[in-house]
Design a protein around this motif. Structure first.
Motif, PDB file in Angstrom:
ATOM      1  N   ILE A 334       0.839  -1.203   0.000  1.00 42.04           N
ATOM      2  CA  ILE A 334       0.000   0.000   0.000  1.00 42.04           C
ATOM      3  C   ILE A 334       0.872   1.251   0.000  1.00 42.04           C
ATOM      4  O   ILE A 334       0.614   2.212  -0.746  1.00 42.04           O
ATOM      5  CB  ILE A 334      -0.926  -0.004   1.228  1.00 42.04           C
ATOM      6  CG1 ILE A 334      -2.000  -1.080   1.072  1.00 42.04           C
ATOM      7  CG2 ILE A 334      -1.585   1.364   1.409  1.00 42.04           C
ATOM      8  CD1 ILE A 334      -2.917  -1.198   2.263  1.00 42.04           C
ATOM      9  N   GLU A 339      -2.461   1.000  -3.764  1.00 38.25           N
ATOM     10  CA  GLU A 339      -3.569   0.075  -4.051  1.00 38.25           C
ATOM     11  C   GLU A 339      -4.268  -0.333  -2.759  1.00 38.25           C
ATOM     12  O   GLU A 339      -3.603  -0.664  -1.773  1.00 38.25           O
ATOM     13  CB  GLU A 339      -3.048  -1.156  -4.783  1.00 38.25           C
ATOM     14  CG  GLU A 339      -2.517  -0.856  -6.171  1.00 38.25           C
ATOM     15  CD  GLU A 339      -2.025  -2.111  -6.897  1.00 38.25           C
ATOM     16  OE1 GLU A 339      -2.081  -3.205  -6.296  1.00 38.25           O
ATOM     17  OE2 GLU A 339      -1.603  -1.990  -8.057  1.00 38.25           O
ATOM     18  N   ARG A 340      -5.604  -0.380  -2.794  1.00 42.93           N
ATOM     19  CA  ARG A 340      -6.357  -0.686  -1.582  1.00 42.93           C
ATOM     20  C   ARG A 340      -7.488  -1.668  -1.845  1.00 42.93           C
ATOM     21  O   ARG A 340      -8.329  -1.894  -0.968  1.00 42.93           O
ATOM     22  CB  ARG A 340      -6.918   0.595  -0.969  1.00 42.93           C
ATOM     23  CG  ARG A 340      -5.804   1.570  -0.585  1.00 42.93           C
ATOM     24  CD  ARG A 340      -6.315   2.823   0.069  1.00 42.93           C
ATOM     25  NE  ARG A 340      -5.184   3.635   0.534  1.00 42.93           N
ATOM     26  CZ  ARG A 340      -5.230   4.408   1.608  1.00 42.93           C
ATOM     27  NH1 ARG A 340      -6.322   4.481   2.328  1.00 42.93           N
ATOM     28  NH2 ARG A 340      -4.171   5.105   1.965  1.00 42.93           N
ATOM     29  N   ASP A 341      -7.518  -2.300  -2.993  1.00 44.85           N
ATOM     30  CA  ASP A 341      -8.550  -3.283  -3.314  1.00 44.85           C
ATOM     31  C   ASP A 341      -8.296  -4.584  -2.568  1.00 44.85           C
ATOM     32  O   ASP A 341      -7.177  -4.879  -2.132  1.00 44.85           O
ATOM     33  CB  ASP A 341      -8.571  -3.571  -4.821  1.00 44.85           C
ATOM     34  CG  ASP A 341      -9.378  -2.542  -5.589  1.00 44.85           C
ATOM     35  OD1 ASP A 341     -10.340  -2.008  -5.017  1.00 44.85           O
ATOM     36  OD2 ASP A 341      -9.046  -2.267  -6.758  1.00 44.85           O
ATOM     37  N   TYR A 343      -7.738  -7.684  -0.247  1.00 51.70           N
ATOM     38  CA  TYR A 343      -7.223  -7.817   1.125  1.00 51.70           C
ATOM     39  C   TYR A 343      -6.387  -6.625   1.553  1.00 51.70           C
ATOM     40  O   TYR A 343      -6.109  -6.444   2.743  1.00 51.70           O
ATOM     41  CB  TYR A 343      -6.434  -9.113   1.306  1.00 51.70           C
ATOM     42  CG  TYR A 343      -5.471  -9.488   0.216  1.00 51.70           C
ATOM     43  CD1 TYR A 343      -4.363  -8.709  -0.092  1.00 51.70           C
ATOM     44  CD2 TYR A 343      -5.677 -10.651  -0.526  1.00 51.70           C
ATOM     45  CE1 TYR A 343      -3.479  -9.071  -1.079  1.00 51.70           C
ATOM     46  CE2 TYR A 343      -4.793 -11.029  -1.528  1.00 51.70           C
ATOM     47  CZ  TYR A 343      -3.691 -10.240  -1.803  1.00 51.70           C
ATOM     48  OH  TYR A 343      -2.813 -10.602  -2.791  1.00 51.70           O
ATOM     49  N   TYR A 344      -5.968  -5.768   0.630  1.00 53.00           N
ATOM     50  CA  TYR A 344      -5.210  -4.581   1.026  1.00 53.00           C
ATOM     51  C   TYR A 344      -6.062  -3.626   1.870  1.00 53.00           C
ATOM     52  O   TYR A 344      -5.533  -2.795   2.607  1.00 53.00           O
ATOM     53  CB  TYR A 344      -4.688  -3.845  -0.206  1.00 53.00           C
ATOM     54  CG  TYR A 344      -3.645  -4.622  -0.972  1.00 53.00           C
ATOM     55  CD1 TYR A 344      -2.514  -5.128  -0.329  1.00 53.00           C
ATOM     56  CD2 TYR A 344      -3.775  -4.872  -2.338  1.00 53.00           C
ATOM     57  CE1 TYR A 344      -1.558  -5.851  -1.024  1.00 53.00           C
ATOM     58  CE2 TYR A 344      -2.825  -5.590  -3.039  1.00 53.00           C
ATOM     59  CZ  TYR A 344      -1.714  -6.080  -2.378  1.00 53.00           C
ATOM     60  OH  TYR A 344      -0.766  -6.796  -3.065  1.00 53.00           O
ATOM     61  N   ALA A 345      -7.388  -3.752   1.768  1.00 49.96           N
ATOM     62  CA  ALA A 345      -8.264  -2.857   2.529  1.00 49.96           C
ATOM     63  C   ALA A 345      -8.020  -2.957   4.029  1.00 49.96           C
ATOM     64  O   ALA A 345      -8.193  -1.978   4.764  1.00 49.96           O
ATOM     65  CB  ALA A 345      -9.725  -3.185   2.216  1.00 49.96           C
ATOM     66  N   ASP A 346      -7.599  -4.122   4.500  1.00 47.55           N
ATOM     67  CA  ASP A 346      -7.347  -4.297   5.934  1.00 47.55           C
ATOM     68  C   ASP A 346      -6.194  -3.446   6.446  1.00 47.55           C
ATOM     69  O   ASP A 346      -6.088  -3.215   7.658  1.00 47.55           O
ATOM     70  CB  ASP A 346      -7.034  -5.765   6.232  1.00 47.55           C
ATOM     71  CG  ASP A 346      -8.281  -6.583   6.504  1.00 47.55           C
ATOM     72  OD1 ASP A 346      -9.370  -5.997   6.624  1.00 47.55           O
ATOM     73  OD2 ASP A 346      -8.166  -7.820   6.600  1.00 47.55           O
ATOM     74  N   ALA A 348      -5.234  -0.422   4.922  1.00 51.76           N
ATOM     75  CA  ALA A 348      -5.283   0.915   4.328  1.00 51.76           C
ATOM     76  C   ALA A 348      -5.416   2.017   5.366  1.00 51.76           C
ATOM     77  O   ALA A 348      -5.073   3.167   5.095  1.00 51.76           O
ATOM     78  CB  ALA A 348      -6.444   0.992   3.329  1.00 51.76           C
ATOM     79  N   ASP A 349      -5.914   1.672   6.569  1.00 48.17           N
ATOM     80  CA  ASP A 349      -6.130   2.728   7.556  1.00 48.17           C
ATOM     81  C   ASP A 349      -4.822   3.275   8.106  1.00 48.17           C
ATOM     82  O   ASP A 349      -4.624   4.493   8.197  1.00 48.17           O
ATOM     83  CB  ASP A 349      -7.017   2.215   8.696  1.00 48.17           C
ATOM     84  CG  ASP A 349      -6.435   0.974   9.380  1.00 48.17           C
ATOM     85  OD1 ASP A 349      -5.563   0.324   8.768  1.00 48.17           O
ATOM     86  OD2 ASP A 349      -6.853   0.667  10.506  1.00 48.17           O
ATOM     87  N   PHE A 372     -11.736  -7.299   5.643  1.00 50.79           N
ATOM     88  CA  PHE A 372     -11.789  -8.147   4.457  1.00 50.79           C
ATOM     89  C   PHE A 372     -12.483  -9.472   4.756  1.00 50.79           C
ATOM     90  O   PHE A 372     -13.070 -10.088   3.877  1.00 50.79           O
ATOM     91  CB  PHE A 372     -10.364  -8.403   3.948  1.00 50.79           C
ATOM     92  CG  PHE A 372     -10.279  -9.300   2.754  1.00 50.79           C
ATOM     93  CD1 PHE A 372     -10.769  -8.892   1.525  1.00 50.79           C
ATOM     94  CD2 PHE A 372      -9.698 -10.555   2.862  1.00 50.79           C
ATOM     95  CE1 PHE A 372     -10.692  -9.718   0.414  1.00 50.79           C
ATOM     96  CE2 PHE A 372      -9.612 -11.389   1.764  1.00 50.79           C
ATOM     97  CZ  PHE A 372     -10.108 -10.974   0.533  1.00 50.79           C
TER      98      PHE A 372
END
Length: 610
Positions: A334, A339-341, A343-346, A348-349, A372
């Motif tokens: 990240i 990229e944050r789509d 499993y990367y969303a976990d 991103a914060d 995720f």
């Protein structure tokens, strides 16, 4: 020196040169051995039925000998290969070959492995590592790997899979090296040659499922599978139900076979979170105990897990050496790409915090809820574990190949940030891993490929494209249609490394960067690692800065100060000792002023106080 692993199944050449055949077929009434003594000349011999579903036959040297092909005929109809075949030269649906493992003369009697703290791992797909794609061709590059600073090669799975090309995770004959790469003796020659160069060789093994094509166990040993448990591939392998003792032994012997008969230095167990086993001890602990009571008694053998559950308990007693740390990859990815789509969303914060926690404590997720995974808690506390329990990386076959087009990180990130990120990973106490070609920023992709036929091929191609429907870039059907077809031979050919590109200046520059960092690691970090325990501390500096401090095994202090963002950060910075690595020459003076410049990293070593 001879090496052969004795096991209760398969075709074994005995000390008196007799050949014993054993098959567990509890659902069969009759099993016959179909032996091809000469091309086109077959003999069919009934096997003796024993207790508990076993069938056995022993033949004299005049009746059977190494090199002959054989099959088992089930109930007078279905011809199947040996599930414990040592070689299957005509692919997974063809006959097995009798192999005399003791015929290979080993010359590495004095090789006892290497300690884990020295590990720098190089993940390799045999078929794509060279243009020839063979065990023999890989030997040509062993000097190159040793000079790079690698100390361990990790082969992606080589167990026999359907067709001529595959990542290896669709294997169905787990004891047979795939013939597209070479013969059993050629694999042994590669391992022996690596040992001569001081390189360990690890093997990726798959104990969570069999591939979708070529697995005949359902026909005569359905007890291999459990309808009580399910996995992404269907019914789970039966590790805890009726008949599971034989199933457990099958996989334990497989692990011992690779370690003893092939002299591998360790195994990487794929996706163990997909192994379902309610037994105590479970199959992972039983397998580890068998290995340490066997080959692990006389040499250094290392077991590595891929475990999405972040189950730290497997790493606590030392039976399992280490785990791939996907958390550190995701946080770093990240920061490098934005990229944050998926499993990367976990991550991103607070990607910087996740990265710093991985460096200091192992896992980023140690019981926290995962967005995720629909809010489910993930992971166990890992801060009590030493850094050696976690393998760090910026690329793997998964993280490259599971992208739609298989792009490598060097094509997704800017050069300067990537150089800084690599300095963070390659000099940290945890063992680093490279994915083949990353050390020279290979421009060739690594794409998902296979060689299925008919309806299965179509299903895999369409399934691959559906996987990306949730990504913004592939929301449109036309965009998904451009995703490479896994079954197209060109997808495989594109994924082969281009060694000639090493002559280009940009690739030479990347190679020199890796060699420099790994040289610093070898000379200044590795000698201090034995005895390093837990207890590293991290602090965040602004939005993208971090500091991490370790106390190494020799009592020295190792400190990292880094900024993985595009804007300088300020804070109270504490560091001491001599610089080990500076991303820019004037960095100590800048750090002393309380500022970490954008995209920079500095490492310091403070000697132990006598």
């Amino acid at each position: 020196m001879k090496r052969m692993h004795e096991m209760p199944f398969g075709a074994s050449v005995l000390p008196d040169s007799h050949v014993r055949f054993r098959l567990w077929a509890p659902a069969a009434e009759l099993v016959e051995l179909c032996l091809e003594k000469h091309p086109g000349e077959n003999s069919v011999v009934p096997m003796t039925r024993l207790d508990d579903g076993w069938f056995q036959l022993e033949l004299t040297p005049a009746q059977a000998s190494p090199g002959m092909l054989y099959r088992y005929r089930i109930d007078g109809g279905l011809n199947v290969p040996d599930p414990a075949s040592r070689a299957n030269p005509q692919d997974v649906h063809g006959p097995s070959r009798i192999v005399d493992a003791a015929a290979f003369e080993w010359q590495d009697r004095n090789w006892h492995g290497r300690p884990w703290h020295s590990a720098v791992i190089y993940e390799m797909h045999v078929g794509c590592f060279t243009r020839e794609g063979s065990f023999t061709a890989a030997i040509q590059h062993l000097d190159y790997l040793a000079a790079l600073g690698v100390s361990a090669i990790e082969l992606m799975p080589v167990a026999d899979f359907p067709g001529r090309r595959n990542w290896g995770y669709d294997g169905v004959l787990p004891f047979a090296p795939d013939s597209s790469y070479g013969t059993p003796d050629e694999l042994k020659t590669l391992i022996q040659a690596a040992h001569v160069k001081g390189l360990m060789v690890l093997l990726d093994v798959v104990y969570n499922h069999f591939g979708p094509d070529g697995n005949y166990l359902h026909a005569y040993a359905p007890q291999f599978f459990s309808e009580r448990h399910h996995t992404p591939w269907g019914a789970a392998i039966n590790f805890d139900g009726e008949g599971s003792r034989v199933v457990r032994d099958f996989f334990i012997h497989n692990a011992l076979y690779w370690l003893e008969e092939y002299h591998f230095d360790g195994l990487r167990l794929d996706a163990v979170h997909a192994i379902v086993d309610d037994t105590r001890p479970d199959i992972l602990k039983e397998l580890a105990a068998a290995i340490h009571a066997g080959p692990g008694r006389t040499r250094q053998v290392h077991l590595v897990l891929e475990n999405d559950a972040n189950a730290a308990r497997y790493l606590q007693q030392g039976a399992i050496t280490a785990q791939w740390n996907d958390d550190i990859h995701h946080a770093l990815h990240i920061l490098l790409t934005g990229e944050r789509d998926g499993y990367y969303a976990d991550y991103a914060d607070q990607p910087t915090r996740h990265l710093a926690r991985c460096l200091a404590e192992g896992f980023a997720f140690q019981g926290e809820p995962s967005l995720f995974r629909a809010g489910r808690q993930r992971g166990e506390s890992s801060r009590h574990l030493s850094p050696g329990a976690f393998i760090n990386f910026s690329q793997t076959h998964d993280q490259v190949g599971n992208r739609a087009y298989g792009e490598r990180i060097a094509l997704l990130a800017q050069p300067e940030p990537l150089q800084v990120a690599l300095a963070v990973l390659l000099l940290a106490p945890s063992p680093p891993m490279l994915f083949m070609g990353e050390e020279f920023a290979a421009a060739t992709p690594f794409q998902f490929f296979c060689d299925f036929q008919g309806d299965l091929a179509n299903a895999v191609t369409e399934g691959r494209r559906r996987e990306f429907a949730g990504f913004r870039e592939f929301a449109d059907g036309a965009a998904r249609a451009r995703i490479p077809d896994p079954n197209d031979p060109l997808t495989f050919e594109r994924s082969k490394l281009d060694w000639e590109s090493l002559g280009a200046p940009q690739h030479k520059a990347w190679l020199e960067h890796y060699r420099k960092l790994l040289g610093l690691r070898r000379d200044h970090v590795v000698p201090r690692l034995p005895g390093t325990g837990a207890g590293a501390e991290f602090e965040l500096v602004g939005v993208s800065g971090l500091t991490v401090r370790w106390r190494l095994g020799d009592g020295s202090g190792l400190t990292l100060l880094a900024n993985l963002g595009g804007v300088a950060v300020e804070g109270a910075l504490h560091f001491a000792g001599a610089p080990l690595y500076l991303s820019q020459p004037d960095l100590p003076a800048i750090l002393a002023s309380g500022r970490i410049p954008a995209w920079s990293a500095a490492w310091f070593i403070e000697e132990a106080i006598p």
